[in-house]
Design a protein around this motif. Structure first.
Motif, PDB file in Angstrom:
ATOM      1  N   ARG A   1       0.778  -1.244  -0.006  1.00  0.00           N
ATOM      2  CA  ARG A   1       0.012   0.024  -0.026  1.00  0.00           C
ATOM      3  C   ARG A   1       0.845   1.313   0.113  1.00  0.00           C
ATOM      4  O   ARG A   1       0.401   2.376  -0.009  1.00  0.00           O
ATOM      5  CB  ARG A   1      -0.891   0.061   1.190  1.00  0.00           C
ATOM      6  CG  ARG A   1      -1.895  -1.220   1.423  1.00  0.00           C
ATOM      7  CD  ARG A   1      -2.798  -1.124   2.658  1.00  0.00           C
ATOM      8  NE  ARG A   1      -3.367   0.108   2.760  1.00  0.00           N
ATOM      9  CZ  ARG A   1      -4.099   0.590   3.806  1.00  0.00           C
ATOM     10  NH1 ARG A   1      -4.067  -0.245   4.761  1.00  0.00           N
ATOM     11  NH2 ARG A   1      -4.793   1.792   4.005  1.00  0.00           N
ATOM     12  N   VAL A   2       2.243   0.994   0.253  1.00  0.00           N
ATOM     13  CA  VAL A   2       3.244   2.406   0.338  1.00  0.00           C
ATOM     14  C   VAL A   2       3.759   2.644  -1.113  1.00  0.00           C
ATOM     15  O   VAL A   2       4.217   1.980  -1.960  1.00  0.00           O
ATOM     16  CB  VAL A   2       4.326   2.081   1.006  1.00  0.00           C
ATOM     17  CG1 VAL A   2       5.000   3.232   1.449  1.00  0.00           C
ATOM     18  CG2 VAL A   2       3.779   1.312   2.441  1.00  0.00           C
ATOM     19  N   ARG A   3       3.358   3.993  -1.386  1.00  0.00           N
ATOM     20  CA  ARG A   3       3.845   4.578  -2.699  1.00  0.00           C
ATOM     21  C   ARG A   3       5.242   5.176  -2.457  1.00  0.00           C
ATOM     22  O   ARG A   3       5.546   6.016  -1.612  1.00  0.00           O
ATOM     23  CB  ARG A   3       3.125   5.573  -3.115  1.00  0.00           C
ATOM     24  CG  ARG A   3       3.207   6.130  -4.521  1.00  0.00           C
ATOM     25  CD  ARG A   3       2.222   7.042  -4.868  1.00  0.00           C
ATOM     26  NE  ARG A   3       2.435   7.903  -6.394  1.00  0.00           N
ATOM     27  CZ  ARG A   3       3.210   8.852  -6.452  1.00  0.00           C
ATOM     28  NH1 ARG A   3       3.754   9.367  -5.116  1.00  0.00           N
ATOM     29  NH2 ARG A   3       3.300   9.442  -7.519  1.00  0.00           N
ATOM     30  N   LEU A   4       6.201   4.623  -3.042  1.00  0.00           N
ATOM     31  CA  LEU A   4       7.650   5.163  -3.140  1.00  0.00           C
ATOM     32  C   LEU A   4       8.308   5.764  -4.082  1.00  0.00           C
ATOM     33  O   LEU A   4       7.882   5.168  -5.339  1.00  0.00           O
ATOM     34  CB  LEU A   4       8.532   3.876  -2.523  1.00  0.00           C
ATOM     35  CG  LEU A   4       8.559   3.198  -1.354  1.00  0.00           C
ATOM     36  CD1 LEU A   4       9.392   2.117  -1.092  1.00  0.00           C
ATOM     37  CD2 LEU A   4       8.301   4.111   0.007  1.00  0.00           C
ATOM     38  N   ILE A   5       8.857   6.755  -3.972  1.00  0.00           N
ATOM     39  CA  ILE A   5       9.513   7.725  -5.271  1.00  0.00           C
ATOM     40  C   ILE A   5      10.877   7.526  -5.148  1.00  0.00           C
ATOM     41  O   ILE A   5      11.407   7.282  -4.010  1.00  0.00           O
ATOM     42  CB  ILE A   5       8.966   8.783  -5.408  1.00  0.00           C
ATOM     43  CG1 ILE A   5       9.513   9.759  -4.160  1.00  0.00           C
ATOM     44  CG2 ILE A   5       7.425   9.020  -5.484  1.00  0.00           C
ATOM     45  CD1 ILE A   5       9.170  11.217  -4.397  1.00  0.00           C
ATOM     46  N   ASP A   6      11.656   7.483  -6.364  1.00  0.00           N
ATOM     47  CA  ASP A   6      13.110   7.582  -6.474  1.00  0.00           C
ATOM     48  C   ASP A   6      13.481   8.178  -7.919  1.00  0.00           C
ATOM     49  O   ASP A   6      12.791   8.051  -8.600  1.00  0.00           O
ATOM     50  CB  ASP A   6      13.795   6.062  -6.143  1.00  0.00           C
ATOM     51  CG  ASP A   6      15.039   6.164  -5.581  1.00  0.00           C
ATOM     52  OD1 ASP A   6      15.731   7.192  -5.729  1.00  0.00           O
ATOM     53  OD2 ASP A   6      15.441   5.269  -4.983  1.00  0.00           O
ATOM     54  N   ASN A   7      14.712   8.284  -8.139  1.00  0.00           N
ATOM     55  CA  ASN A   7      14.952   8.876  -9.201  1.00  0.00           C
ATOM     56  C   ASN A   7      16.539   8.744  -9.638  1.00  0.00           C
ATOM     57  O   ASN A   7      17.452   8.289  -8.575  1.00  0.00           O
ATOM     58  CB  ASN A   7      14.623  10.223  -9.553  1.00  0.00           C
ATOM     59  CG  ASN A   7      15.282  11.379  -8.789  1.00  0.00           C
ATOM     60  OD1 ASN A   7      16.535  11.361  -8.707  1.00  0.00           O
ATOM     61  ND2 ASN A   7      14.659  11.504  -7.585  1.00  0.00           N
ATOM     62  N   ILE A   8      17.127   8.819 -10.799  1.00  0.00           N
ATOM     63  CA  ILE A   8      18.417   8.911 -11.014  1.00  0.00           C
ATOM     64  C   ILE A   8      18.834   9.701 -12.354  1.00  0.00           C
ATOM     65  O   ILE A   8      17.854   9.958 -13.280  1.00  0.00           O
ATOM     66  CB  ILE A   8      18.896   7.368 -11.215  1.00  0.00           C
ATOM     67  CG1 ILE A   8      20.393   7.470 -11.441  1.00  0.00           C
ATOM     68  CG2 ILE A   8      18.349   6.825 -12.762  1.00  0.00           C
ATOM     69  CD1 ILE A   8      20.976   6.016 -11.307  1.00  0.00           C
ATOM     70  N   LEU A   9      19.697  10.403 -12.123  1.00  0.00           N
ATOM     71  CA  LEU A   9      20.166  11.404 -13.436  1.00  0.00           C
ATOM     72  C   LEU A   9      21.140  10.474 -14.292  1.00  0.00           C
ATOM     73  O   LEU A   9      22.028  10.311 -13.764  1.00  0.00           O
ATOM     74  CB  LEU A   9      20.711  12.591 -13.274  1.00  0.00           C
ATOM     75  CG  LEU A   9      20.908  13.672 -13.981  1.00  0.00           C
ATOM     76  CD1 LEU A   9      19.740  14.207 -14.585  1.00  0.00           C
ATOM     77  CD2 LEU A   9      21.858  14.759 -13.435  1.00  0.00           C
ATOM     78  N   LEU A  10      20.719  10.363 -15.482  1.00  0.00           N
ATOM     79  CA  LEU A  10      21.490   9.509 -16.637  1.00  0.00           C
ATOM     80  C   LEU A  10      22.153  10.550 -17.327  1.00  0.00           C
ATOM     81  O   LEU A  10      21.686  11.464 -17.904  1.00  0.00           O
ATOM     82  CB  LEU A  10      20.498   8.934 -17.333  1.00  0.00           C
ATOM     83  CG  LEU A  10      19.465   7.850 -16.616  1.00  0.00           C
ATOM     84  CD1 LEU A  10      18.484   7.207 -17.511  1.00  0.00           C
ATOM     85  CD2 LEU A  10      20.279   6.681 -15.906  1.00  0.00           C
ATOM     86  N   GLU A  11      23.272  10.149 -17.229  1.00  0.00           N
ATOM     87  CA  GLU A  11      24.328  10.941 -18.338  1.00  0.00           C
ATOM     88  C   GLU A  11      25.113  10.239 -19.466  1.00  0.00           C
ATOM     89  O   GLU A  11      25.406   9.095 -18.915  1.00  0.00           O
ATOM     90  CB  GLU A  11      25.370  11.854 -17.596  1.00  0.00           C
ATOM     91  CG  GLU A  11      24.474  12.780 -16.478  1.00  0.00           C
ATOM     92  CD  GLU A  11      25.443  13.769 -15.712  1.00  0.00           C
ATOM     93  OE1 GLU A  11      25.700  14.817 -16.402  1.00  0.00           O
ATOM     94  OE2 GLU A  11      25.866  13.361 -14.856  1.00  0.00           O
ATOM     95  N   VAL A  12      24.985  10.397 -20.494  1.00  0.00           N
ATOM     96  CA  VAL A  12      25.846   9.551 -21.548  1.00  0.00           C
ATOM     97  C   VAL A  12      27.214   9.888 -21.251  1.00  0.00           C
ATOM     98  O   VAL A  12      27.800  10.750 -21.133  1.00  0.00           O
ATOM     99  CB  VAL A  12      25.194  10.338 -22.975  1.00  0.00           C
ATOM    100  CG1 VAL A  12      25.983   9.340 -24.040  1.00  0.00           C
ATOM    101  CG2 VAL A  12      23.950  10.173 -23.165  1.00  0.00           C
TER     102      VAL A  12
END
Length: 282
Positions: free
Chosen positions: A271-282
């Motif tokens: 029931r838990v909404r988790l967010i995350d991210n990553i900055l992708l660089e070429v």
């Protein structure tokens, strides 16, 4: 350290500091502090003469079916942690002190708030922008510090601050993680032991995509499928709310990772909404 609940008293204290030539840093939070918050306090402490921490579970950024009433709270513990990490003043108002009964003014950045979390949480960023604008108006800080886990929020606040000439330098700080990679969040306490054991698969999926980009895979369709396949294997019962590749500032969708690209995800673990991210660089 002082504790205030009255917005007018916050305004008076900050005005007195500025009259003495002192600079002010603000870190807005919703409380139930963890090490990620504390890292923001520590950094903000280096940027100004005085540190103001706000602790306010802002009702206007919660939807009707969200967890406003269940959101974890522990003000006595929060006050101890804030004091230990250099806060000069904690502002912890009640909702009725922040919103007049006939409150009618709202701040919004709709172009940046339509996608990602804004798509599944309509009105959320209007509430965020409004309360942050109110805090900026009360404290008149020189600098405000936010975490990059809520990257969309950070981008929206930066745009709001720029467009409205609010005179605050908005600083973003890297995501603070548990030793196993899970992004720190007050909502992590909702996870069952089994869910908590599997939740680091989200971060592992982000790193998997980052590795694929470094190996030459730039098509976001294939990269997205790779992430979803990883979660299906490693995180039982997970439901992906979104997994999107966007421009880091405009938050507009991209089709190829041929420039710095934000890969942002929201995943329901139980029931838990988790967010995350990553900055992708070429």
């Amino acid at each position: 350290m002082e504790l205030l609940a009255d917005p007018n008293l916050l305004k008076q204290h900050c005005h007195a500091w500025r009259a003495q030539g002192l600079s002010i840093a603000l870190v807005p939070t919703m409380g139930f502090l963890h090490a990620g918050h504390l890292s923001l306090f520590d950094h903000a402490r280096t940027l100004a003469d005085r540190l103001v921490v706000s602790i306010f579970v802002n009702p206007t950024q919660f939807g009707p079916n969200e967890d406003l009433d269940r959101y974890p709270r522990d003000l006595p513990r929060d006050l101890e942690l804030a004091a230990a990490h250099g806060a000069d003043l904690v502002f912890a108002p009640e909702a009725q002190a922040m919103y007049h009964p006939d409150h009618a003014a709202w701040v919004d950045v709709p172009e940046l708030g339509r996608g990602l979390c804004g798509a599944s949480r309509p009105g959320h960023f209007r509430g965020v922008c409004t309360v942050v604008a109110k805090l900026f108006g009360l404290a008149r800080p020189d600098v405000a510090v936010f975490g990059e886990k809520d990257w969309q929020q950070l981008a929206i606040i930066r745009r709001m601050t720029r467009d409205l000439e609010l005179g605050v330098t908005v600083v973003g700080r890297p995501i603070f993680r548990e030793p196993d990679g899970l992004a720190m969040s007050s909502r992590n306490v909702y996870l069952t032991p089994g869910e908590r054991a599997e939740a680091p698969a989200i971060r592992q999926g982000l790193v998997l995509v980052q590795g694929a980009v470094r190996s030459g895979e730039l098509d976001v369709g294939r990269l997205g499928l790779m992430f979803r396949a990883h979660l299906a294997e490693k995180l039982s019962g997970a439901r992906v709310d979104y997994a999107e590749f966007v421009h880091p500032e405009a938050l507009s969708p991209v089709v190829r990772v041929d420039a710095p690209t934000l890969f942002a995800v929201a995943v329901f673990v139980g029931r838990v909404r988790l967010i995350d991210n990553i900055l992708l660089e070429v």
